[in-house]
Enzyme design. Structure first.
Site, PDB file in Angstrom:
ATOM      1  N   HIS A  83      25.041  12.017  -4.586  1.00 38.39           N
ATOM      2  CA  HIS A  83      25.556  13.393  -4.667  1.00 38.39           C
ATOM      3  C   HIS A  83      26.616  13.544  -5.756  1.00 38.39           C
ATOM      4  CE1 HIS A  83      28.666  12.152  -1.561  1.00 38.39           C
ATOM      5  NE2 HIS A  83      29.408  13.017  -2.224  1.00 38.39           N
ATOM      6  N   ASP A 218      22.718   7.154  -0.366  1.00 42.38           N
ATOM      7  CA  ASP A 218      23.429   8.067  -1.261  1.00 42.38           C
ATOM      8  C   ASP A 218      24.027   7.311  -2.464  1.00 42.38           C
ATOM      9  OD1 ASP A 218      24.859  10.130  -2.376  1.00 42.38           O
ATOM     10  OD2 ASP A 218      25.638  10.881  -0.483  1.00 42.38           O
ATOM     11  N   SER A 651      34.125   9.949  -2.612  1.00 38.48           N
ATOM     12  CA  SER A 651      32.673   9.769  -2.674  1.00 38.48           C
ATOM     13  C   SER A 651      32.315   8.775  -3.768  1.00 38.48           C
ATOM     14  CB  SER A 651      31.994  11.097  -2.986  1.00 38.48           C
ATOM     15  OG  SER A 651      32.003  11.911  -1.861  1.00 38.48           O
TER      16      SER A 651
HETATM   17  N1  ARG Z   1      29.558  15.320   2.755  1.00 36.39           N
HETATM   18  C1  ARG Z   1      29.478  14.509   1.586  1.00 36.39           C
HETATM   19  C2  ARG Z   1      30.799  14.483   0.863  1.00 36.39           C
HETATM   20  O1  ARG Z   1      31.484  15.467   0.804  1.00 36.39           O
HETATM   21  C3  ARG Z   1      28.462  14.989   0.618  1.00 36.39           C
HETATM   22  C4  ARG Z   1      27.091  14.820   1.047  1.00 36.39           C
HETATM   23  C5  ARG Z   1      26.123  15.448   0.111  1.00 36.39           C
HETATM   24  N2  ARG Z   1      24.909  15.734   0.805  1.00 36.39           N
HETATM   25  C6  ARG Z   1      24.537  16.973   1.183  1.00 36.39           C
HETATM   26  N3  ARG Z   1      23.494  17.095   1.967  1.00 36.39           N
HETATM   27  N4  ARG Z   1      25.158  18.062   0.780  1.00 36.39           N
HETATM   28  O2  ARG Z   1      31.166  13.490   0.276  1.00 36.39           O
END
Ligand code: ARG
Length: 716
Positions: A83, A218, A651
């Site tokens: 992401h 991811d 992330s």
């Molecule tokens: N919740 C994750 C973060 O903020 C991002 C995940 C991205 N995936 C998604 N389905 N939007 O680091």
């Protein structure tokens, strides 16, 4: 906030032997080190952070401005989240060569693709400049103090930048009680190397986002390139792979529950000193407004993305980031209530006020001041949210807003230099926003958001354009049809969307051209109304909040002298340490600390948006062709959890074991602790990590990119 307390009560927390809570400054890790060793860390302090010799900090970068990445080979190979690479991968994709859908595996360096706009920041040094800043401000107060401080900061940054060779930032810590100077090298030639198909990199989509158990892989892989001297250089085919000071070895030995786990990365923002009154306001006004607006924006975007693959590729990155924080605010609201965070904070505030009164410490009025400040701001909070989230939702509104300063200059002092300057600003806004402009989607957003703004912002705060143009003086019904008709008229008659018309406007911008243009009139009305009537209230609130929270942090540190404190996240490098750890999400339910490939397959839904899987992975699973990447239990572990303290910006962060080896790539937080940015909850807060063995398995067995595996230092 301090390391201990703030959650359910002092007794529970003060004696905790585990680390978990805290985002510590790597250069000041001192006092935490003994605790890290007790938890199992085998490295020395200098292995973590040292400015003279290679240390872990040299292998961890800020990636793409808002994420973290880690260097995993002697040739500048970089691992981050899928992401985090998403926008770059979508931008490199086309309907014919769709790397987002199909994945991409560069089998040699010549197949690596320049990822325009992606940067990697390597931290060089951290030094304390609090005394210099305080000296620069002296005894000044209010605006004068702010001015002197900003000049002082600029001067320090300029000197440290070594004539622009380094990026230098002075950042505030402990709510302005400490200032640190950070210097970085910024590498801009970053190339896309590999990623799994989106079905794996985003497996579970928004349904699984912010949730455990999780099976998403991811990750994406990039490579940092440098000039011949190994220094940052603009893209050139002659650049060479970076020879990093330090890279992380990769462990495929696997890990057990309670094993030491440490995360280094760039957490963006936490707000752990927030007081009960601020949380009340978020629960009552801001959070519901953000969620309502985003729900509508997402539905509109999805309709158009589903209908056309090229629209999908254009909008998907923006869609994903809107969806990510749409769900975040739903979760934050739910957990703030469930964990009774307002009540926790109120109890803490009471203790603080009592302490201050008893000790005559001088903070007795602090909470009353907070209460009044938030009460004064409350009538405008929703409007502020609608301005940033709804008014600015369409590309056209964002571009048109950028004409406001130009109009002012033309009206008040039409000097050529200023006109040129603001034309440039407008051109920049247009080129940035046209990248993800899709006419049909944009019109729907414009119409729906104009209507939502009208229906939800207090009538006496609305911009004049509603009565003067959209509804007209005879006050027509604010119906869908009316807003659609108005939208059609605006898009048809603006000069902003057609390149030739826009160019001719920019060559000779005039007040009468602006007056004739309905998009410009619309945007100017919104911007003026907001900036002259409501922005000053927000700015003054923010200024006051800054003062109050500086005092509150200082007071808390006085009250709890001797305890270890850590500052709120501020997009600078931090270390968080703890363990691999399972948890109980609710009464009678226990969540394991890892998930498996079997679990991933169990969620498979053929052809689904979120739960489809590539056939080659299903075959590998069927044949149990796991190579060297299976756990001792014979299965592939997909993800695991730790009790590390992270937030957005982390992330892609490396999860590192006691020996300094990479065991996973952090990518999310869990639902039960979504209030974590405001109050860390020791019982529930977990970090969700993609297991490095699953990542290597996909690179090697599914992608066939053995070239990347041999480049790494894989420890068995
Ligand atoms: N919740 C994750 C973060 O903020 C991002 C995940 C991205 N995936 C998604 N389905 N939007 O680091």
């Amino acid at each position: 906030m301090k390391k201990l307390l703030f959650a359910i009560g002092a007794a529970l927390l003060t004696h905790s032997a585990k680390a978990d809570e805290g985002m510590w400054i790597p250069s000041l890790i001192g006092k935490n080190y003994e605790e890290m060793k007790r938890l199992g860390l085998k490295l020395s302090k200098d292995d973590l952070y040292n400015i003279n010799n290679a240390s872990l900090k040299d292998a961890v970068v800020q990636f793409g401005g808002g994420c973290t990445g880690e260097i995993i080979s002697s040739k500048g190979l970089l691992l981050t989240n899928h992401h985090c690479g998403y926008g770059a991968i979508a931008a490199l994709s086309s309907v014919e060569k769709n790397y987002l859908d199909n994945g991409y595996w560069a089998k040699s360096m010549s197949e690596e693709l320049p990822a325009e706009g992606i940067t990697a920041l390597f931290l060089q040094n951290i030094s304390d400049v609090t005394e210099q800043i305080n000296a620069a401000v002296g005894n000044a107060q209010g605006d004068e103090a702010a001015k002197l401080m900003s000049e002082g900061i600029k001067k320090i940054e300029k000197e440290a930048s070594n004539s622009g060779k380094l990026v230098a930032n002075v950042k505030e810590y402990f709510n302005g009680n400490q200032y640190l100077l950070l210097t970085y090298k910024r590498y801009t030639d970053v190339r896309f190397v590999a990623a799994p198909p989106k079905s794996l990199g985003k497996f579970g989509g928004d349904t699984d986002n912010w949730m455990w158990p999780r099976h998403t892989s991811d990750f994406s892989i990039f490579r940092v390139y440098a000039g011949k001297d190994n220094e940052p250089a603009a893209y050139s085919k002659d650049n060479e792979p970076l020879k990093p000071k330090k890279y992380l070895p990769v462990s495929i030995k696997g890990n057990q529950e309670k094993d030491f786990a440490m995360i280094m990365g760039y957490p963006g923002r936490t707000n752990r000193y927030e007081v009960s009154y601020g949380i009340d306001l978020a629960l009552a006004e801001t959070n519901p407004a953000i969620v309502d607006i985003r729900t509508e924006r997402l539905a509109i975007m999805k309709k158009h993305m589903d209908a056309d693959k090229s629209v999908y590729l254009k909008l998907t990155s923006r869609y994903a980031s809107i969806a990510n924080y749409w769900k975040y605010y739903i979760g934050q609201t739910e957990q703030l209530k469930r964990l009774k965070v307002v009540e926790q904070k109120k109890a803490e505030e009471k203790i603080f006020s009592q302490w201050s009164a008893d000790k005559k410490a001088g903070y007795d009025n602090l909470m009353q001041q907070y209460e009044k400040m938030y009460a004064d701001y409350k009538p405008y909070a929703k409007h502020a949210t609608y301005y940033s989230e709804a008014f600015r939702a369409s590309c056209l509104a964002r571009i048109a807003s950028a004409v406001e300063p130009l109009e002012k200059v033309l009206r008040t002092s039409p000097v050529k230099d200023s006109i040129d300057k603001y034309v440039k600003v407008l051109k920049m806004a247009r080129s940035m926003n046209m990248k993800d402009y899709d006419p049909a989607t944009d019109k729907d957003l414009f119409a729906a958001m104009s209507k939502m703004y009208y229906n939800n912002v207090s009538k006496n705060q609305l911009p004049d354009i509603y009565q003067e143009v959209i509804l007209g003086k005879d006050d027509q019904d604010a119906s869908n049809e009316l807003f659609q008709a108005y939208t059609k008229y605006v898009y048809k008659n603006t000069c902003l969307l057609d390149s030739a018309e826009f160019e001719s406007f920019c060559t000779k911008p005039t007040l009468s051209a602006i007056k004739r243009d309905p998009a410009l009139q619309y945007a100017i009305s919104f911007v003026r109304n907001f900036e002259s009537n409501y922005l000053p209230k927000i700015e003054s609130m923010n200024k006051q909040k800054k003062d109050l929270s500086k005092q509150y942090a200082k007071g808390l540190m006085e009250m709890k002298k001797g305890q270890l404190f850590y500052p709120d996240a501020n997009s600078t490098m931090r270390i968080s340490y703890g363990q691999v750890l399972a948890y109980a999400p609710q009464d009678a339910v226990m969540y394991k600390h890892f998930t498996t490939l079997d679990g991933l397959l169990a969620k498979y839904k053929a052809g689904d948006d979120e739960f489809d899987l590539p056939q080659d992975l299903m075959q590998l699973h069927q044949k149990k062709d796991f190579g060297q990447y299976a756990d001792a239990d014979g299965s592939i572990h997909t993800c695991f959890i730790t009790n590390n303290d992270i937030t957005g910006g982390n992330s892609g962060s490396p999860v590192i074991n006691a020996n300094g080896e990479l065991i996973g790539c952090a990518f999310d937080g869990n639902w039960e602790a979504m209030s974590g940015d405001i109050a860390f909850d020791k019982k529930y807060k977990r970090t969700i990590v993609a297991d490095i063995r699953f990542i290597l398995f996909l690179i090697d067995k599914m992608g066939g990119a053995h070239n990347l595996i041999t480049e790494m230092d894989v420890r068995k």
